[in-house]
Each structure stands twice: as structure tokens, then as C-alpha cells.
Design a protein around this motif. Structure first.
Motif, PDB file in Angstrom:
ATOM      1  N   TRP A 193       0.849  -1.186   0.000  1.00  0.00           N
ATOM      2  CA  TRP A 193       0.000   0.000   0.000  1.00  0.00           C
ATOM      3  C   TRP A 193       0.890   1.243   0.000  1.00  0.00           C
ATOM      4  N   HIS A 195     -12.215  -0.046  11.011  1.00  0.00           N
ATOM      5  CA  HIS A 195     -11.878  -0.992   9.938  1.00  0.00           C
ATOM      6  C   HIS A 195     -10.688  -0.526   9.114  1.00  0.00           C
ATOM      7  N   PRO A 253      -5.980  -0.566  11.254  1.00  0.00           N
ATOM      8  CA  PRO A 253      -4.727  -1.320  11.069  1.00  0.00           C
ATOM      9  C   PRO A 253      -3.819  -0.738   9.986  1.00  0.00           C
ATOM     10  N   ARG A 254      -4.372   0.163   9.139  1.00  0.00           N
ATOM     11  CA  ARG A 254      -3.523   0.746   8.087  1.00  0.00           C
ATOM     12  C   ARG A 254      -2.699   1.933   8.572  1.00  0.00           C
ATOM     13  N   THR A 278     -10.294  -7.470   7.350  1.00  0.00           N
ATOM     14  CA  THR A 278     -10.013  -6.063   7.644  1.00  0.00           C
ATOM     15  C   THR A 278      -8.531  -5.835   7.912  1.00  0.00           C
ATOM     16  N   VAL A 279      -7.949  -6.722   8.721  1.00  0.00           N
ATOM     17  CA  VAL A 279      -6.540  -6.548   9.082  1.00  0.00           C
ATOM     18  C   VAL A 279      -5.620  -6.991   7.944  1.00  0.00           C
ATOM     19  N   ALA A 280      -6.061  -7.997   7.168  1.00  0.00           N
ATOM     20  CA  ALA A 280      -5.251  -8.441   6.020  1.00  0.00           C
ATOM     21  C   ALA A 280      -5.057  -7.299   5.025  1.00  0.00           C
ATOM     22  N   GLN A 281      -5.993  -6.330   5.006  1.00  0.00           N
ATOM     23  CA  GLN A 281      -5.858  -5.179   4.115  1.00  0.00           C
ATOM     24  C   GLN A 281      -4.807  -4.186   4.622  1.00  0.00           C
ATOM     25  N   ALA A 282      -4.044  -4.592   5.631  1.00  0.00           N
ATOM     26  CA  ALA A 282      -2.960  -3.745   6.141  1.00  0.00           C
ATOM     27  C   ALA A 282      -1.720  -4.569   6.475  1.00  0.00           C
TER      28      ALA A 282
END
Lengths: 462, 462
Positions: free
Chosen positions: A43, A136, A139-140, B228-232
Motif C-alpha cells: 500500500w 476498519h 490497522p492501516r 479487515t486486518v489483512a488489508q494492512a
């Protein structure tokens, strides 16, 4: 059959190729494959366009560190911070000596258009409350992804350390028919489907008891179950969520939190138990310092007390704690030690964790071992900035004493009394609140920022 | 202050001495300290009195192996099988070449008088149902204590293996406001205290929503949170209890069971996911064979299939599975693959685990990725004697398709849709039922004998 096996072997080779096609940023930074063509994905965390080249920092979650990609600026028109991309390129050293990827192209995987409602703008700092509101996407953020990796690392260290000294991980039940602490702060559970309940209910049975034949609750502690197994396996622990139905929105409380609970048989001295707790806390902190310093520094803004693990924890009795509070700190307390007192005590001892031992029995749970002067052989462990992070005791081994102190006078605890009748050995144990422990290590203001999906009164997002 | 520190230093030395005063039987058998005086402690597993000497086998939970103690018979009058003792003596080799302790005395810690109600008599075999009825003493049986150690070992192997290949353990919440599977088999939760609920309820708010401002349930899966966390963080997993409020008393079902769930980003090929699952299953079994053979042999009566881990798992499509069932096994199935069919399929493939892939979309959950011919990119993993032990899929990455398939048409899933809008990357994952996995490895008839404190309809002991 032929066809099936052909499919399988075909799959096997393709899988093998694909699985290793991308390197994690953690691995790239570790192995520094200078001069090689590699592909990366992640990302976009920052973006700086110059006339010829665009400098992109990407992160793929494997580490808190970003990797810089340079890309011809004529190709970088439609990318934004927050988007996901994959790219290939040559690994080289930047003029500043850092590893970077010189890419000739990239693939946009998922766009991120802030005008469509993405809550985080580039280069902006947000308050924890705002970040938490957008749970949501939390975590980013840089800080919270480091907190998650530290949680993972601390969890693994706990498991491996306890395994190395002979403890077995026992999965105690979360649904239970007893309230271990007797404090009445339980959640009750029942099937959501009334149809199911009606089909299962016996004659004259209340619906709330139809599923399990009794009322059932979410556990507040796995201790009684651990004691059961300690009477066979000796050294046991559990590490699982526990629940409190209380109306506290303080920065130290959660309705669902993780607790490490440990129980050991053939243990009849409180000092032995304190040593287990102190060694465990120090081991985990040392392991994080040794192996996860990058994430620790992100979480603490570089302010880590490396020396903590070299100092012996303080040991004082409840009586001495009260004396210090009243004579030195001008905080007299008629009953118990509240959060304010806990914080004052750790300040008084200059941040070193404090064991408070030998508590009046009327302040503690029914299963704790009575010792002279109406005390119980129990401890609280207080940590700087957080207060109580752990509590434990020796367990009452005298059948009659235990029976007279049971919170309810029915057959629900017969099995617990039974343990004392047959081949019983003295046990002791403690529970360590994992989120408070993380809060203590990282110096995080609010416990809700130490757990991926916090639950507290009026809040159950996602 | 002086006094306090004196207490501490005094404690420190005494703790150190005490902590290492007893060796575990595991350590004694490993180090074989012949000719040394040592002390041991444990529970008596068998007792054989001869004229001069009494032969006692004790176990302390550290291993399935017992240690023999010989004791002058004139001292052994009041000890029985099941009692706990400590003893000191000389380590020597028995005439048969085994390690034993020649003790001159012993201390009885806790007696065990079968006439007072202890449920297990010496040298008697009991049916699993009877042992399960006596759940608080079940860990003291030889078989079940080995099951518990295998559970511990398998859990630790899962954590360490996933860590070694870059997955982070994420503690997904057990209290949730959504029903991931949409199957309606949830438990609802609320505080037991009506007083608390009334004090928290807003005007016109139903009591069941007062605590969290919405109805809350026990999770049936951590998957949506993991996504949700996998997206980070890219590669994540959880390993925690999940819950099903269904009225099934079969030997394959529990109301509370452990599930390993894993989610990986940048994954758009089902084969890659099958490889992760196959590697994980094989790694854990291999590790148990390598490092925990003693307990495995106790659990399986010595019947272990060592070769399983060398065979590639079978891969067939749902269509092929149906063809095999109808043409080869004479078990036609109009819809789905039931337990009977699962067992027949693994038999057909001679006990090798079977991936069944590419399922009709109407048989699977809303979040699975659609592929041609109204199928979804999903798998079930079937294991010999148990049937389905794992299931997974690629996740639907198309916003509009996902939206049209949501189980409920309200705002509860807005956050899940949101993930697809901003920097989304394709993910896939699976859930492995841990008790079924243990049941498969150990060949245990009933899943209730694979978990320390089973919960099933009408049963919530302890």
C-alpha cells in the motif's frame, strides 16, 4: 482417476512457482538483493512527484519500515496515497544509501480516492479517538499496525517461554455455568433463535435454560478449570478472552479482554509464584527489546525504558502499601487500593513494578488461601502508568475452610470441592491482563488502542 | 524503605533455591542422573506391594511416562492409587534396565480413597462416556492427559509455523454485532444483571440492546475481521473459540470449538490457498511425529499413519466429487455433500485427505468469489474418519456483486463493503476446525474427547 491426478500434479508445479514470486519488504530489507530484479506489492504510504521521477513509499505489513520505489513520473498520474499496487524493478542503493526499487512500471490493484470517503489524508496526524472511530481502517495506520505486530510477538513469546519451562496450554471453556469471581459482572448467553429454544425446552423449563439445561455465562476467568487440569498436568496456562459486564468507560477497562492465566501444582509458597510472574514479565519485555525494537520504537516514540528488565520488582505487603499511601503520599485509603493509589505507589517506587502481597481476606476472592491475621496469600502486581496488570494467589487447600467461603451455597461447586478430596496437591496461580500489559510496555494512554477490535459499554463496532 | 528491600532480597534467594528443588519426570528421564539423590513428586498411577519392597509408579503430568519408586513395604501402608506424594531417593537402574528411584521415605500430600467416591478404580478400563461424565477428573486418565499434551503441542506448532512464514496472530473479537455466516446459529449475549441494563438503557431502548447499543452475539467466525486486518498486515490469522447454537449431538459437533482461521492478501488463485492449507496440516502432523511420538502412541494405541505426510492431498471439483459418489459409490446426492458422503470420499481415496473445490454458489457463503458456471472459488478439505476439517475460499472482490449477495440489507455490513473501496487487494483464507483436526490425527471416535471441557446441547459441566 487419471484426470484427477493429472490436475493435481499440474497444480503442484504452478503453485510452487506462484507462492514464492513476491518477496515481503521485511525479507528484501534483510537480504538486500542489490542488482536483482524483484517484484513487490503493498500500500502506498507516501508519494512525492518530481519532474522526471516519482518517489513512492510502500508498505506491505511485514514490517513497520517502508520501501521506496522510483517510477517515471509520466506513468504515475492516477495513483494516490492509500492505493495498493504491485511493481517490478531493479534493487539499488539510493544516494542516501538506502535500498530502493527502480521500477519501470506498476499495476494499480485497488484505488484509494479520499474524495469518496477515505478517512485518512496523507501527511496528517489524527487523534486516537478519531482513528478508533474508523476501526476498519485503523490497522492501516503506522502506529496501530506496529501495535498489532507487537501483540503478535508478545503472544508468541508468552507461549514459547511457558512451553520452555514446562507449562501446557489448556483451552479452558469460555461458556461456563459458574461465575468464578462471584462478582456478578457476567454476560449471560442463550441461542438467538426462540424457535430453537422452544424445540429444546423440557416441560416447565425456562427458555434461558433450555439449551444447556442451565443458565450459561461468558467466563470471567479460566482459573477454576485450570486448577482442575493442574491436578493432573501440574503446570498449565490458558490465554484467551475473558469478559466483564460492567459499565466502565475508563481508559483501563474493556468488556472483552485477553488474559494469560497460569496455575501450578506442588506450589505452597507465594514467593515462588511471584518469581514465575516476574520472570515471565521480564522475559517478554526482553524478547521484544531484542527482536522487535523497530515496532517498539514506533509505538513508544523512541521512549523505551531498557533498564526496567534489570531491576528487581518491589515486594511490599498490603499493610506497608497502606502505610506508604497514608504517611508518604498523603492518600489514606480506608478499604482496598484504588486505581489512583496504584499509580501513586508505582510512582513512589520510580516506575519499578510493585508486588503488593498478603491482602485482607474480605478484599479478595473466596478461593484464596487463608494465612494468619485474616489475610490471604495473594498478590497484585502494579505497573507504572497502568496500575494492576496481574493478580494471583495460593489456593485454599483446606476443604472445610473453602466450603464455608463459597459464594453460593448450592451444588454448582461440588466438583471444585471434590478436587480437594482426591489426590489433591496445593496450587497457586495468577492472571495477567494482556491489554494492560501491552499498555504498560508501550505507554499507550487508552487500553482501547491496545486491542484490534475493542468492546466497551455502548460500543461494539464491526 | 530499608525494611522493604530487605524483604525483597531475602525472598529472592529463598525463591531461587525452592524453584529448582524438584525435577520433572520428563527431565529425569531425559538426563538420567544415575547415582544422584533427587526428589520427585506426582500422583500414584500403580502400586504393587511385595514382602520387602513396594513398587510405585508415579506420574507428574510432564510426560505420559511414569517413574518407578521402590519403597520399604513397612512404610507404604496408607498409600493408594490416585494419591499425591513427594519422595526423595537414589536414582538407579532397575534389573530390567529402566530408571527408578530407590526411596527411603515419602510424604503423602493428598490421599485418594476410592470408597469416598473417586470414580476411577486401579487397573480398570472405562468407556469414554463414563470418563467424560467425571470431567473434573478426566485429565488424570492416561489417555486424556496425552490428548491434552498433544493439543498443547499442536497449538504451539501452529503458532510457530505461521510465524515462521510471516503470518501475524490477530485477536479477533468474540463479541460481535454481525453473523458472518448468516446461518442464524448464533448465541446472543447480554449482561446478566437487569439492574445494570436498566441503568444503561436509553429512552425506549429494548433492554437486550442497552449494553452495546445494539444486539450482540458470540462470533461464528473471525473471518470478516481478519479480512479487515489483512488489508494492512497482509498475512494474518486467529486461533480462538467460535460458537454454534445448533441442536446437534453428533460425534462431530460442539457448541464451542477452537478454529484456526487464516487470511492472506495479494492472493487471487485458489491453488495458492490449498497449498497453504496442505503445508500447514502436514507440518503440524510431522512435528507431532518428530517431537511427541510418546503421547501420539498413547492416543492412537500405536496405530499411526506415518506415511500420510508424504502423500499429496487429492484435488477434485465438486462436480467430480458428485460423479464419484453417484457412479462409483452408489451414493447420489441431489444437493451438497453430507457427512456420509465426505467419509465415503476419503475412503475412496484410501485415507488421503481430499480437497473438494469449485462449489455451486448457492451452497456457500455470500462473501465467496464468483467464478464461471455459477460456482465460487471455494474448497472443503475432507479428512479420513472425520469429514470436513477445513473450508475456505477466495473472497469476492467485486463491490457490486458482493453488495447484491449480502445476507441482510442494512448498514451493518457497510464497513465490510468499504474495504473494497479503498486500496483493496484480493484476499483468500480458510478456517480449520481444531478439534476435528485433533480427532483426525488421533483417530478419536467422539469430538467431545478432543477438548478439555466440551459444551454441547444440554451439557455445560463445570
Amino acid at each position: 482417476m487419471d484426470r484427477i491426478f493429472k490436475i493435481f500434479f499440474l497444480n503442484k508445479s504452478t503453485i510452487f512457482c506462484r507462492h514464492y514470486s513476491h518477496s515481503s519488504i521485511l525479507n528484501i530489507l534483510k537480504t538486500a538483493p542489490l542488482g536483482q530484479q524483484i517484484s513487490v506489492q503493498g500500500w502506498i504510504k507516501s508519494l512525492r512527484k518530481q519532474k522526471e521521477l516519482t518517489f513512492i513509499e510502500i508498505n506491505d505489513g511485514s514490517t513497520c519500515k517502508n520501501l521506496q520505489i522510483t517510477l517515471p513520473s509520466n506513468l504515475s498520474k492516477n495513483i494516490t496515497v492509500g492505493a495498493s499496487i504491485s511493481s517490478k524493478g531493479l534493487v539499488k542503493q539510493s544516494p542516501k544509501g538506502q535500498l530502493e526499487i527502480s521500477a519501470e512500471d506498476f499495476t494499480l490493484i485497488g484505488e484509494c480516492d479520499i474524495s469518496k470517503g477515505y478517512p485518512f489524508a496523507p501527511r496528517k496526524q489524527y487523534e486516537p479517538e478519531y482513528v478508533r472511530e474508523n476501526m476498519h481502517f485503523r490497522p492501516r495506520t503506522r502506529l496501530f499496525s506496529s501495535v498489532l505486530r507487537i501483540r503478535h510477538a508478545a503472544t508468541l513469546e508468552i507461549h514459547n517461554y511457558l512451553d520452555s519451562i514446562g507449562y501446557f496450554n489448556i483451552h479452558t471453556p469460555l461458556i461456563t455455568s459458574n461465575d468464578c469471581e462471584g462478582a456478578g459482572e457476567t454476560f449471560k448467553i442463550e441461542p438467538d433463535s426462540e424457535k430453537l429454544l422452544k424445540s429444546m425446552a423440557k416441560e416447565n423449563q425456562p427458555l434461558h435454560s433450555a439449551y444447556f439445561n442451565k443458565k450459561a455465562y461468558l467466563t470471567v476467568s479460566g482459573q477454576l478449570h485450570l486448577e482442575t487440569v493442574a491436578q493432573a498436568l501440574n503446570k498449565v496456562y490458558c490465554f484467551a478472552p475473558t469478559f466483564r459486564a460492567e459499565n466502565s468507560k475508563s481508559r483501563f477497562h474493556l468488556s472483552e479482554f485477553y488474559m494469560l492465566e497460569l496455575e501450578q501444582a506442588f506450589l505452597n509458597n507465594l514467593d515462588d509464584l511471584l518469581k514465575v510472574a516476574e520472570d515471565l514479565v521480564k522475559h517478554v519485555i526482553k524478547a521484544l527489546l531484542d527482536r522487535h525494537l523497530d515496532d517498539l520504537q514506533v509505538c513508544t516514540n523512541g521512549k523505551i525504558d531498557h533498564l526496567l528488565i534489570n531491576k528487581p520488582f518491589i515486594r511490599i505487603s498490603y499493610l506497608e502499601a497502606q502505610q506508604i499511601l497514608s504517611t508518604k503520599l498523603n492518600k489514606s485509603s480506608l478499604k482496598g487500593i484504588g486505581k489512583e493509589h496504584e499509580l501513586a505507589l508505582t510512582n513512589y517506587f520510580e516506575g519499578v513494578p510493585v508486588f503488593v502481597i498478603n491482602w485482607p481476606e474480605n478484599l479478595k476472592a473466596f478461593y484464596m488461601k487463608q494465612i494468619p491475621e485474616n489475610n490471604v496469600a495473594a498478590f497484585d502486581l502494579l505497573a507504572s502508568g497502568v496500575g494492576e496488570i496481574a493478580g494471583g494467589s495460593l489456593r485454599e487447600d483446606n476443604f472445610e475452610k473453602l466450603k464455608s467461603r463459597l459464594p453460593i451455597n448450592n451444588s454448582e461447586f461440588d466438583w471444585y470441592l471434590d478436587l480437594r478430596k482426591f489426590g489433591y496437591v496445593p496450587t497457586g496461580g495468577f492472571g495477567l491482563g494482556f491489554e494492560r500489559f501491552v499498555q504498560f510496555i508501550l505507554g499507550i494512554e487508552n487500553i482501547k488502542d491496545c486491542i484490534p477490535f475493542p468492546r466497551w459499554p455502548h460500543n461494539c463496532k464491526l
